[in-house]
Design an enzyme around this catalytic site. Structure first.
Site: not given
Ligand code: HAS
Length: 575
Positions: A225, A229, A379-381, A441-442
């Site tokens: 995880h 980051y 999600h992860f893409h 998933r796969r």
């Molecule tokens: Fe994730 C699984 C939870 C962030 C990547 N994640 C994965 C896997 C990958 C991955 C590769 O809790 C699969 C791993 C595998 O092979 O099995 N992830 C989260 C959570 C966050 C999160 C809570 N993940 C990421 C990031 C990744 C990434 C970043 C890659 C870079 N993820 C999980 C969980 C799993 C998981 C479980 C396991 C699930 C399972 O069952 O297998 C948080 O860090 C996300 C927080 C982000 C936000 C968004 C803030 C928004 C922003 C944009 C603002 C936009 C603006 C522009 C201002 C709260 C900063 C204007 C916008 C408009 C729309 C106009």
């Protein structure tokens, strides 16, 4: 050299090193991206599997994951780190050490790649046991990681020297971001190094017969995880320190950036069990603790969302916007000579959706619905292939342009992120909707679920699988255009001076760093939290010795003998 000077004469050694660190992985990325297209086409039954183009399913998926998510990202983080530290601290990095790091990483990459191509490393980027790879694969991984450590250690004396020479001055935010990235990396790679060297390598060499699967997987997710980051943080460095200037404004709050980074140090690591909610052997109470901490690690991203929105609004108003929302229409979305804005902005938009889906995954009960379904790659893409990938390829182009003095020509570079966004919107929607309908998933060794003659036929998934294939093809086309631009720029004639330069933003609220001036308290807090959250998890999994397994190679039919359960496990078929 004055800190106010925004352009630095480029050290030739640094230029050569950076071009290798950006160019070689970019070349490999052609294979990695091609592997991605193959996956979607196999799923849709458009190309025949499992041996399309000579690659088996697990082999192609391993290449796709390892090249795109590990090799490309780590080389980029190191190259970007070298350049940012050198530029922001106005100092030369020790090139001998930097080359040593580079060679370790390159040799490690070659060892891993050769094994995967030879069919001896089809273990995916998670290298979960009992999937077993050749010992050279694991040794290559270890060398690669050690190389990235050496690159980081090379910056520490420069940072300390800068602090000594600039008492009372704020460390540049970009340097704080790069150090945050590599502090997280340094801590989280220690357990995975243990997993690789102490558990997997001897097992693969045949020195041990079985392996404790739960223990190995837990060590992997201790790393897995924070790894996400490690990918995200260099993009955050660009968001905080460059995007506001590229938009024509200022960073709304410098302190918000420092706060977000320090929270990442504390909370990136003690959350890994959220990847193991469905696994036996770990107490539910510890999984719940990791679930809460995961919700905590969304806070720095929410801080980022609000800070970026405020910075973009400020930029829009600087460009003459009036009223509540029309600043949105004033931003430089399609300016060809400011293509970096588009790569970063589009990444943020995609991350809005990627982040929200992450919060769904983190919720202990909702995770049951989506775990191991096609939702997950959806999600992860939208995270790693959204903000991270776009920031990395945009910045690679930018660094090549500046460091070689070769201008990126034409308007297509600015179109790439938008085409990519359309592709990813269709692709991830297809995957996530399919996932909610039960699509795994796969696939089963690369077989399609859309073949009416197969027992795997699932007609209700057809729309989602086809959307995935269409979205994936659009993403591939965006990358064909990108590769053409990148390599054309790299091999074109030099027209400008070669410089080391980044578009660093001023801060609108340039507050004193206060408690964010020093990494030490945050690293100590991180270690305390890791001990609290991981000690019970590790005790649980080390007790679950029932889940040991002999090696398993996905390409080779498994002899029945290997399915024998350990003597202490009894399956009662009468229930
Ligand atoms: Fe994730 C699984 C939870 C962030 C990547 N994640 C994965 C896997 C990958 C991955 C590769 O809790 C699969 C791993 C595998 O092979 O099995 N992830 C989260 C959570 C966050 C999160 C809570 N993940 C990421 C990031 C990744 C990434 C970043 C890659 C870079 N993820 C999980 C969980 C799993 C998981 C479980 C396991 C699930 C399972 O069952 O297998 C948080 O860090 C996300 C927080 C982000 C936000 C968004 C803030 C928004 C922003 C944009 C603002 C936009 C603006 C522009 C201002 C709260 C900063 C204007 C916008 C408009 C729309 C106009």
């Amino acid at each position: 050299m004055s800190l106010r000077q925004t352009v630095m004469t480029l050290d030739r050694g640094l230029k050569r090193l950076t071009l290798i660190q950006l160019g070689v992985p970019m070349f490999l990325l052609i294979i990695g991206i091609g592997g991605g297209l193959l996956q979607t086409l196999m799923r849709a039954g458009i190309i025949k599997s499992p041996s399309a183009l000579g690659l088996e399913y697990y082999q192609g998926l391993t290449l796709h994951g390892i090249i795109n998510a590990i090799v490309f990202t780590t080389f980029f983080a190191v190259a970007f780190g070298n350049a940012v530290v050198s530029y922001s601290l106005r100092t030369a990095i020790n090139l001998k050490v930097a080359w040593l790091a580079n060679w370790l990483m390159l040799v490690g990459t070659v060892m891993v790649a050769v094994m995967v191509f030879a069919g001896e490393g089809s273990v995916l980027y998670t290298f979960y046991p009992p999937l077993k790879a050749h010992p050279i694969f694991y040794a290559g991984l270890a060398l690669f990681v050690v190389g990235s450590w050496v690159a980081f250690w090379n910056w520490i004396p420069l940072y300390l020297q800068w602090r000594r020479e600039h008492p009372g001055e704020k460390t540049p935010l970009a340097v704080v971001g790069i150090f945050t990235t590599f502090i997280v990396w340094q801590i989280c790679t220690i357990p995975v190094a243990y997993e690789v060297l102490v558990l997997l390598l001897p097992w693969s060499l045949g020195w041990t017969d079985t392996i404790n699967i739960e223990f190995a997987r837990t060590l992997f997710w201790f790393f897995g995880h924070p790894l996400v980051y490690f990918w995200l943080l260099p993009a955050y460095v660009m968001f905080y320190t460059m995007l506001p200037k590229l938009a024509g404004g200022k960073l709304f709050s410098d302190r918000a950036g420092r706060l977000a980074l320090m929270i990442f140090i504390i909370l990136s690591i003690p959350v890994g069990a959220h990847h193991q909610f469905a696994e036996p052997g770990i107490g539910a109470q510890w999984k719940l603790l990791h679930s809460f901490l995961t919700l905590g690690v969304t806070i720095p991203s929410f801080i980022t969302a609000f800070t970026m929105a405020a910075s973009l609004e400020y930029a829009g108003r600087q460009r003459g916007a009036k009223g509540l929302l029309n600043w949105f229409g004033k931003l430089p979305y399609f300016q060809a000579d400011n293509y970096m804005f588009a790569y970063l902005f589009v990444g943020l938009v995609i991350f809005f959706f990627g982040g929200i889906t992450g919060i769904i995954n983190a919720s202990y009960n909702l995770n049951n619905v989506v775990h191991n379904t096609a939702w997950m790659p959806g999600h992860f893409h939208m995270t790693v292939a959204g903000p991270v990938f776009l920031a990395f390829i945009g910045m690679s182009l930018y660094m090549v342009e500046k460091m070689t003095g070769k201008k990126v020509k034409g308007k297509l570079a600015v179109a790439v992120p938008y085409i990519w966004m359309v592709g990813i919107a269709i692709f991830s929607t297809g995957l996530m909707r399919g996932g909610l309908h039960g699509e795994p998933r796969r696939t089963n060794m690369g077989l399609t679920y859309l073949n009416p003659e197969s027992s795997l036929y699932q007609p209700e998934w057809k729309l989602w699988v086809m959307m995935t294939a269409i979205g994936g093809t659009i993403m591939f086309l965006a990358m064909v255009i990108y590769f053409a631009i990148f390599f054309k720029t790299l091999f074109s004639k030099k027209t400008e001076e070669e410089v080391l330069e980044f578009p660093i933003s001023e801060a609108y609220h340039d507050e004193k760093p206060g408690i964010f001036a020093n990494f030490k308290p945050w690293v100590i807090a991180a270690i305390i939290l890791i001990v609290i959250s991981y000690t019970p998890v590790l005790i649980d999994v080390m007790r679950s010795t029932a889940y040991t397994a002999p090696p398993y190679d996905p390409h080779v039919p498994v002899p029945a003998r290997q399915f024998q359960l350990p003597p202490n496990v009894v399956i009662d078929n009468t229930k």
